[in-house]
Scaffold this motif. Structure first.
Motif, PDB file in Angstrom:
ATOM      1  N   ASP A 168       0.788  -1.235   0.000  1.00 16.93           N
ATOM      2  CA  ASP A 168       0.000   0.000   0.000  1.00 16.93           C
ATOM      3  C   ASP A 168       0.819   1.284   0.000  1.00 16.93           C
ATOM      4  OD1 ASP A 168      -2.310  -1.502   0.027  1.00 16.93           O
ATOM      5  OD2 ASP A 168      -2.498  -1.463   2.215  1.00 16.93           O
ATOM      6  N   TYR A 169       2.096   1.187   0.334  1.00 14.22           N
ATOM      7  CA  TYR A 169       2.887   2.416   0.410  1.00 14.22           C
ATOM      8  C   TYR A 169       4.392   2.100   0.303  1.00 14.22           C
ATOM      9  CZ  TYR A 169       3.043   0.793   5.282  1.00 14.22           C
ATOM     10  OH  TYR A 169       3.183   0.026   6.419  1.00 14.22           O
ATOM     11  N   ILE A 170       5.164   3.162   0.089  1.00 13.06           N
ATOM     12  CA  ILE A 170       6.618   3.056   0.022  1.00 13.06           C
ATOM     13  C   ILE A 170       7.175   3.055   1.447  1.00 13.06           C
ATOM     14  CG2 ILE A 170       8.753   4.138  -0.776  1.00 13.06           C
ATOM     15  CD1 ILE A 170       6.987   3.146  -3.039  1.00 13.06           C
ATOM     16  N   THR A 171       8.027   2.090   1.749  1.00 13.09           N
ATOM     17  CA  THR A 171       8.689   2.041   3.047  1.00 13.09           C
ATOM     18  C   THR A 171      10.114   2.566   2.903  1.00 13.09           C
ATOM     19  OG1 THR A 171       7.391   0.095   3.695  1.00 13.09           O
ATOM     20  CG2 THR A 171       9.385   0.575   4.974  1.00 13.09           C
ATOM     21  N   PHE A 172      10.420   3.585   3.667  1.00  9.14           N
ATOM     22  CA  PHE A 172      11.747   4.183   3.626  1.00  9.14           C
ATOM     23  C   PHE A 172      12.613   3.580   4.739  1.00  9.14           C
ATOM     24  CE2 PHE A 172       8.888   7.182   1.652  1.00  9.14           C
ATOM     25  CZ  PHE A 172       9.592   7.585   0.521  1.00  9.14           C
ATOM     26  N   THR A 195       7.008  15.660   5.805  1.00  7.77           N
ATOM     27  CA  THR A 195       6.446  15.136   4.561  1.00  7.77           C
ATOM     28  C   THR A 195       4.924  15.053   4.627  1.00  7.77           C
ATOM     29  OG1 THR A 195       6.718  12.851   5.332  1.00  7.77           O
ATOM     30  CG2 THR A 195       8.512  13.796   4.027  1.00  7.77           C
ATOM     31  N   LYS A 196       4.301  15.080   3.437  1.00  7.05           N
ATOM     32  CA  LYS A 196       2.837  15.019   3.340  1.00  7.05           C
ATOM     33  C   LYS A 196       2.351  13.638   2.910  1.00  7.05           C
ATOM     34  CE  LYS A 196       2.578  19.914   2.043  1.00  7.05           C
ATOM     35  NZ  LYS A 196       2.214  20.873   0.972  1.00  7.05           N
ATOM     36  N   HIS A 197       3.210  12.889   2.192  1.00 10.56           N
ATOM     37  CA  HIS A 197       2.761  11.619   1.622  1.00 10.56           C
ATOM     38  C   HIS A 197       3.457  10.386   2.222  1.00 10.56           C
ATOM     39  CE1 HIS A 197       0.744  14.082  -1.336  1.00 10.56           C
ATOM     40  NE2 HIS A 197       1.900  14.627  -1.721  1.00 10.56           N
ATOM     41  N   ALA A 198       4.625  10.576   2.835  1.00 11.33           N
ATOM     42  CA  ALA A 198       5.394   9.433   3.344  1.00 11.33           C
ATOM     43  C   ALA A 198       4.747   8.853   4.594  1.00 11.33           C
ATOM     44  CB  ALA A 198       6.822   9.859   3.637  1.00 11.33           C
ATOM     45  N   GLY A 225       2.661   6.045  14.249  1.00 13.91           N
ATOM     46  CA  GLY A 225       2.882   4.810  13.509  1.00 13.91           C
ATOM     47  C   GLY A 225       3.690   5.004  12.244  1.00 13.91           C
ATOM     48  N   ARG A 226       4.337   6.162  12.130  1.00 10.05           N
ATOM     49  CA  ARG A 226       5.107   6.480  10.922  1.00 10.05           C
ATOM     50  C   ARG A 226       6.590   6.126  11.061  1.00 10.05           C
ATOM     51  NH1 ARG A 226       4.665  12.392   9.470  1.00 10.05           N
ATOM     52  NH2 ARG A 226       5.515  11.651   7.473  1.00 10.05           N
ATOM     53  N   THR A 315      12.923  16.593   2.071  1.00 14.08           N
ATOM     54  CA  THR A 315      11.483  16.425   2.284  1.00 14.08           C
ATOM     55  C   THR A 315      10.760  16.296   0.949  1.00 14.08           C
ATOM     56  OG1 THR A 315      11.549  17.690   4.346  1.00 14.08           O
ATOM     57  CG2 THR A 315       9.401  17.456   3.282  1.00 14.08           C
ATOM     58  N   GLU A 316      11.100  17.156   0.001  1.00 19.63           N
ATOM     59  CA  GLU A 316      10.471  17.114  -1.324  1.00 19.63           C
ATOM     60  C   GLU A 316      10.753  15.799  -2.029  1.00 19.63           C
ATOM     61  OE1 GLU A 316      11.599  20.453  -3.676  1.00 19.63           O
ATOM     62  OE2 GLU A 316      10.944  21.933  -2.185  1.00 19.63           O
ATOM     63  N   LYS A 317      11.982  15.309  -1.904  1.00 16.77           N
ATOM     64  CA  LYS A 317      12.360  14.072  -2.595  1.00 16.77           C
ATOM     65  C   LYS A 317      11.674  12.863  -1.964  1.00 16.77           C
ATOM     66  CE  LYS A 317      16.656  15.473  -4.785  1.00 16.77           C
ATOM     67  NZ  LYS A 317      16.345  16.890  -4.856  1.00 16.77           N
ATOM     68  N   ILE A 318      11.542  12.861  -0.647  1.00 15.73           N
ATOM     69  CA  ILE A 318      10.820  11.765   0.015  1.00 15.73           C
ATOM     70  C   ILE A 318       9.361  11.768  -0.417  1.00 15.73           C
ATOM     71  CG2 ILE A 318      10.035  10.850   2.232  1.00 15.73           C
ATOM     72  CD1 ILE A 318      12.602  11.963   3.489  1.00 15.73           C
ATOM     73  N   ASP A 319       8.759  12.944  -0.435  1.00 18.48           N
ATOM     74  CA  ASP A 319       7.347  13.051  -0.840  1.00 18.48           C
ATOM     75  C   ASP A 319       7.155  12.629  -2.295  1.00 18.48           C
ATOM     76  OD1 ASP A 319       5.493  13.639   1.136  1.00 18.48           O
ATOM     77  OD2 ASP A 319       5.997  15.764   1.185  1.00 18.48           O
ATOM     78  N   TYR A 320       8.095  13.020  -3.141  1.00 16.27           N
ATOM     79  CA  TYR A 320       8.011  12.644  -4.557  1.00 16.27           C
ATOM     80  C   TYR A 320       8.016  11.124  -4.706  1.00 16.27           C
ATOM     81  CZ  TYR A 320       9.391  11.889  -9.404  1.00 16.27           C
ATOM     82  OH  TYR A 320       9.442  11.441 -10.690  1.00 16.27           O
ATOM     83  N   LEU A 321       8.936  10.464  -4.024  1.00 16.29           N
ATOM     84  CA  LEU A 321       9.023   9.006  -4.117  1.00 16.29           C
ATOM     85  C   LEU A 321       7.808   8.329  -3.501  1.00 16.29           C
ATOM     86  CD1 LEU A 321      12.808   8.651  -3.226  1.00 16.29           C
ATOM     87  CD2 LEU A 321      11.777   8.260  -5.478  1.00 16.29           C
ATOM     88  N   ALA A 322       7.316   8.881  -2.381  1.00 11.41           N
ATOM     89  CA  ALA A 322       6.155   8.303  -1.710  1.00 11.41           C
ATOM     90  C   ALA A 322       4.909   8.361  -2.591  1.00 11.41           C
ATOM     91  CB  ALA A 322       5.896   9.044  -0.397  1.00 11.41           C
TER      92      ALA A 322
END
Length: 410
Positions: A168-172, A195-198, A225-226, A315-322
């Motif tokens: 369901d989501y990208i795990t960093f 981040t907004k999406h991670a 839980g993040r 932050t932008e790059k994490i959100d982009y990947l997420a």
């Protein structure tokens, strides 16, 4: 040949470098390990405590972690008929003077050096540089050889799996070992919290991540839980399988071992656009590069500065990947392919044995000897020889204090 490796020898990055040198050289030579004291021993650990390992006397100096007892060291060399010694991060240069005295050939794995000590490396007969950054400093010595670093792509593998760790989501994922501050862990946590999406970050550490401000942020992210923090020592191949993308906003690296390991495990990797980290990454193909922020030098005078990253850019790059799972899946495949093509340590270091065989003993010049003698007398370094003489008494103190400490607390 009979080759000795002088190194720290327990579960940590520097020791894994030595272990990989050992594995490569053992294919053609007899390799013996002299495990320096001063940090930690792995006596009894089957991964580290093998027949070819000698545990050097434990000299726990506060001035240098690479002190060596001369008599003990010479005995090990003679007992094993060592012809060449490879030193890993040898900060104290006195043993190199001994080797010249004994006419033993020497090589150095290049990692730690300051502006003051660069010229002292002339005492070695061979300098092995595993990054372009290190090679740029030592190439004029005519003793330096550039052998690109890599990893064991068989051990560090994704087993041809490209699916996400969680559908369901990208795990960093981030690993900071025993150096959270240097490896940018605090900046990563701050960035991830914005981040907004991670949705998920897993951090593997060997020490508790401390600091009032960051501990509050950790607590908040864990409650949401993040964030999951795993605090324990894990042998190779580690915990890369838990993540989809490797985040490594490190401030400073000699090589950056986990970058190659993560790529080999099929994790697109996000690192600072700074050497040597950016030597591994092709922007947008197998990872992303973070903009550099403030840079400054360490108190110990290390040659290269610490460089922080721009938190907003990460932050932008994490959100982009997420938000772009399909692109991450492609980058996961690219990461593994780039590792197989460029990061096989066995391929990259195939000339190492020949280099070792070709080393010629170079007599010590008076100029280099004087420079090292002068350096060894500077600052706290002038107490090193005295400390070695006193360490049996000091070790008794440590042992006694360790025994009575629980009773003092009571």
């Amino acid at each position: 040949m009979k080759i000795g490796i002088v190194t720290t020898w327990f579960e940590r990055g520097a020791a894994y470098v030595s272990k990989q040198f050992e594995q490569i050289l053992q294919e053609e030579h007899n390799v013996f390990i002299y495990a320096r004291g001063g940090e930690k021993y792995a006596i009894g650990d089957p991964v580290w405590d093998n027949e070819n390992v000698t545990w050097g006397k434990n000299i726990r100096s506060r001035f240098s972690l690479t002190l060596i007892d001369k008599k003990d060291f010479k005995s090990w060399i003679d007992d094993n008929s060592i012809e060449l010694l490879l030193f890993n991060e040898q900060h104290w240069f006195e043993p190199l003077l001994w080797c010249k005295e004994w006419k033993i050939k020497t090589a150095a794995y290049i990692d730690y050096y300051t502006k003051e000590t660069v010229e002292l490396f002339n005492i070695y007969d061979l300098l092995v540089c595993n990054t372009k950054r290190h090679y740029s400093v030592f190439k004029e010595t005519n003793k330096a050889e550039y052998l690109p670093w890599g990893t064991d792509t068989t051990m560090f593998t994704n087993n041809n799996k490209t699916e996400l760790a969680h559908s369901d989501y990208i795990t960093f994922f981030h690993s900071c070992g025993m150096g959270a501050k240097r490896k940018g862990t605090e900046q990563l946590i701050k960035s991830f919290s914005n981040t907004k999406h991670a949705k998920k970050l897993i951090i593997h550490t060997q020490q508790k991540i401390t600091g009032n401000k960051i501990e509050k942020l950790i607590d908040s992210l864990e409650k949401e839980g993040r964030l999951e923090i795993i605090n324990k020592t894990v042998a190779a191949p580690g915990l890369f399988h838990l993540g989809d993308v490797y985040l490594y906003p490190t401030l400073l690296e000699g090589i950056g071992l986990t970058i190659a390991e993560a790529l080999s495990c099929g994790l697109p990797t996000v690192v600072p656009d700074n050497g040597p980290m950016n030597e591994f990454i092709e922007e947008g193909f197998n990872g992303l590069l973070i903009k550099k922020g403030n840079c400054y030098y360490r108190d110990d005078g290390y040659y290269w500065p610490l460089c922080e990253i721009e938190i907003d850019d990460l932050t932008e790059k994490i959100d982009y990947l997420a938000a772009n799972k399909e692109e991450v899946l492609v980058m996961k495949m690219n990461a593994r392919q780039s590792a197989i093509k460029n990061l096989s340590l066995k391929k990259n270091m195939k000339s190492l044995s020949h280099l070792m065989e070709s080393v010629h003993f170079i007599p010590l010049s008076l100029e280099t000897q004087n420079k090292i003698t002068k350096f060894n007398k500077k600052g706290f370094g002038k107490f090193n020889k005295l400390y070695i003489k006193l360490y049996p008494i000091i070790n008794i103190f440590y042992a006694t204090y360790g025994y009575i400490k629980p009773f003092i607390k009571k």
